[in-house]
Scaffold this active site. Structure first.
Site, PDB file in Angstrom:
ATOM      1  N   SER A 289      -0.595  -6.192   9.236  1.00 53.86           N
ATOM      2  CA  SER A 289      -2.065  -6.082   9.275  1.00 53.86           C
ATOM      3  C   SER A 289      -2.663  -6.137  10.794  1.00 53.86           C
ATOM      4  CB  SER A 289      -2.787  -7.175   8.275  1.00 53.86           C
ATOM      5  OG  SER A 289      -2.566  -8.338   9.200  1.00 53.86           O
TER       6      SER A 289
ATOM      7  N   GLY B 202      -3.086  -9.299  -1.856  1.00 57.17           N
ATOM      8  CA  GLY B 202      -2.099  -8.217  -2.426  1.00 57.17           C
ATOM      9  C   GLY B 202      -2.420  -7.098  -2.190  1.00 57.17           C
ATOM     10  N   ALA B 203      -3.470  -6.752  -1.343  1.00 45.86           N
ATOM     11  CA  ALA B 203      -3.805  -5.196  -0.969  1.00 45.86           C
ATOM     12  C   ALA B 203      -2.731  -4.815  -0.027  1.00 45.86           C
ATOM     13  CB  ALA B 203      -4.909  -5.283  -0.069  1.00 45.86           C
ATOM     14  N   GLY B 204      -1.964  -5.401   0.843  1.00 42.79           N
ATOM     15  CA  GLY B 204      -1.058  -5.329   1.675  1.00 42.79           C
ATOM     16  C   GLY B 204       0.219  -5.047   0.949  1.00 42.79           C
ATOM     17  N   ASP B 205       0.401  -5.762  -0.055  1.00 45.03           N
ATOM     18  CA  ASP B 205       1.773  -5.522  -0.886  1.00 45.03           C
ATOM     19  C   ASP B 205       1.501  -4.369  -1.726  1.00 45.03           C
ATOM     20  OD1 ASP B 205       2.369  -8.131  -0.090  1.00 45.03           O
ATOM     21  OD2 ASP B 205       1.322  -9.187  -1.711  1.00 45.03           O
TER      22      ASP B 205
ATOM     23  N   ASN C 216      -2.452   3.565   0.838  1.00 41.35           N
ATOM     24  CA  ASN C 216      -4.085   3.194   0.923  1.00 41.35           C
ATOM     25  C   ASN C 216      -4.727   3.308  -0.234  1.00 41.35           C
ATOM     26  OD1 ASN C 216      -3.597   2.952   3.779  1.00 41.35           O
ATOM     27  ND2 ASN C 216      -4.693   4.906   4.239  1.00 41.35           N
TER      28      ASN C 216
END
Length: 273
Positions: A180, A230-233, A257
């Site tokens: 990130s 959890g967005a990055g996962d 994305n």
């Protein structure tokens, strides 16, 4: 004749219990851990996957891909503290309980097309990542698995420079490293991009791909952020799913994305994926 089942994935990282706390009041509890969010994406595409996760006997959630039960440990627990006093989206994350680390012997002695090292609570050891690099053609690593450290008193999550870790020597063998914008300062971007593709996610700004001779911005999908957990996962799951489906890296990142935007629109694990 042996049936060709297509690319296979090995996902390594513990399931967790996530607790969201705002102004000292619990506002949500959910299944956590990168593996849970990634499985929600890969399962959409029916991608053949093996999950190596550890939990305690207190594990509270049903999962599609069962975990290894560790009788002597409790499930990893994270408390995410939010405050209405802070105007921008920010949280203080604390690991209040840690399950058993994942050791090399916990991994199967099989070959995989893709490997994802996605530890969130310090559960992946350098020797475990090294075995993943031995048994997987292409390995994706979330930088959290390498640079997170935890305060010995209250478990507050902190970050250290990649060079200060036992993982640094393995960098030349990693194909994709995800970070990130908060984590990117803990790696040397110019150094990393010489040996692998560095993917830096930036929430509503999308992500940037850093490769040897170029940097490319990949557009976001507009959404209203409710919970960044959890967005990055989910992004990483979408990236891998896209590559498994034969997309180029920029197109796969765009798919990442999309899944990241779906995740931040709800509290905890998104049931709509």
């Amino acid at each position: 004749m042996v049936e060709d089942r297509g690319p296979s994935c090995l996902i390594v990282g513990n399931y967790c219990h996530d607790v969201l706390i705002k102004d000292d009041t619990v506002i949500g509890e959910s299944l956590g851990g990168a593996a849970s969010f990634i499985s929600g994406v890969l399962d959409v595409f029916s991608i053949s996957s093996t999950y190596i996760s550890k939990v305690g006997t207190d594990f509270s959630y049903p999962v599609t891909h069962p975990a290894l039960i560790c009788p002597s440990f409790k499930t990893t627990v994270f408390h995410a503290h939010f405050s209405s006093e802070i105007k921008r989206e920010e949280r203080v994350l604390k690991r209040v309980c840690a399950c058993d680390p994942i050791a090399p012997d916990d991994l199967p002695n099989s070959h995989f097309s893709f490997g994802l090292a996605v530890g969130v609570g310090g559960e992946i050891l350098p020797e475990t990542l090294e075995k993943m690099l031995d048994i997987c053609d292409i390995v994706f690593v979330d930088i959290r698995a390498l640079i997170r450290v935890f305060d010995s008193i209250d478990g507050t999550v902190m970050l250290v420079d990649l060079r200060e870790t036992g993982f640094y020597r393995l960098l030349p063998r990693i194909r994709f490293l995800k970070a990130s914008t908060d984590e990117a300062p803990y790696v040397d971007v110019e150094e990393v991009r010489k040996c692998c593709c560095l993917v830096v996610t930036n929430g509503k700004e999308g992500c940037v791909l850093y490769e040897k001779d170029k940097a490319q911005q990949v557009a976001p999908f507009p959404t209203i952020e409710v919970d960044p957990t959890g967005a990055g996962d989910s992004f990483l799951g979408g990236l891998v799913a896209g590559l498994v489906q034969g997309l180029g890296v920029p197109e796969a990142a765009l798919l990442g994305n999309l899944f990241g935007s779906l995740t931040v629109g709800v509290i905890g694990f998104p049931s709509s994926i």
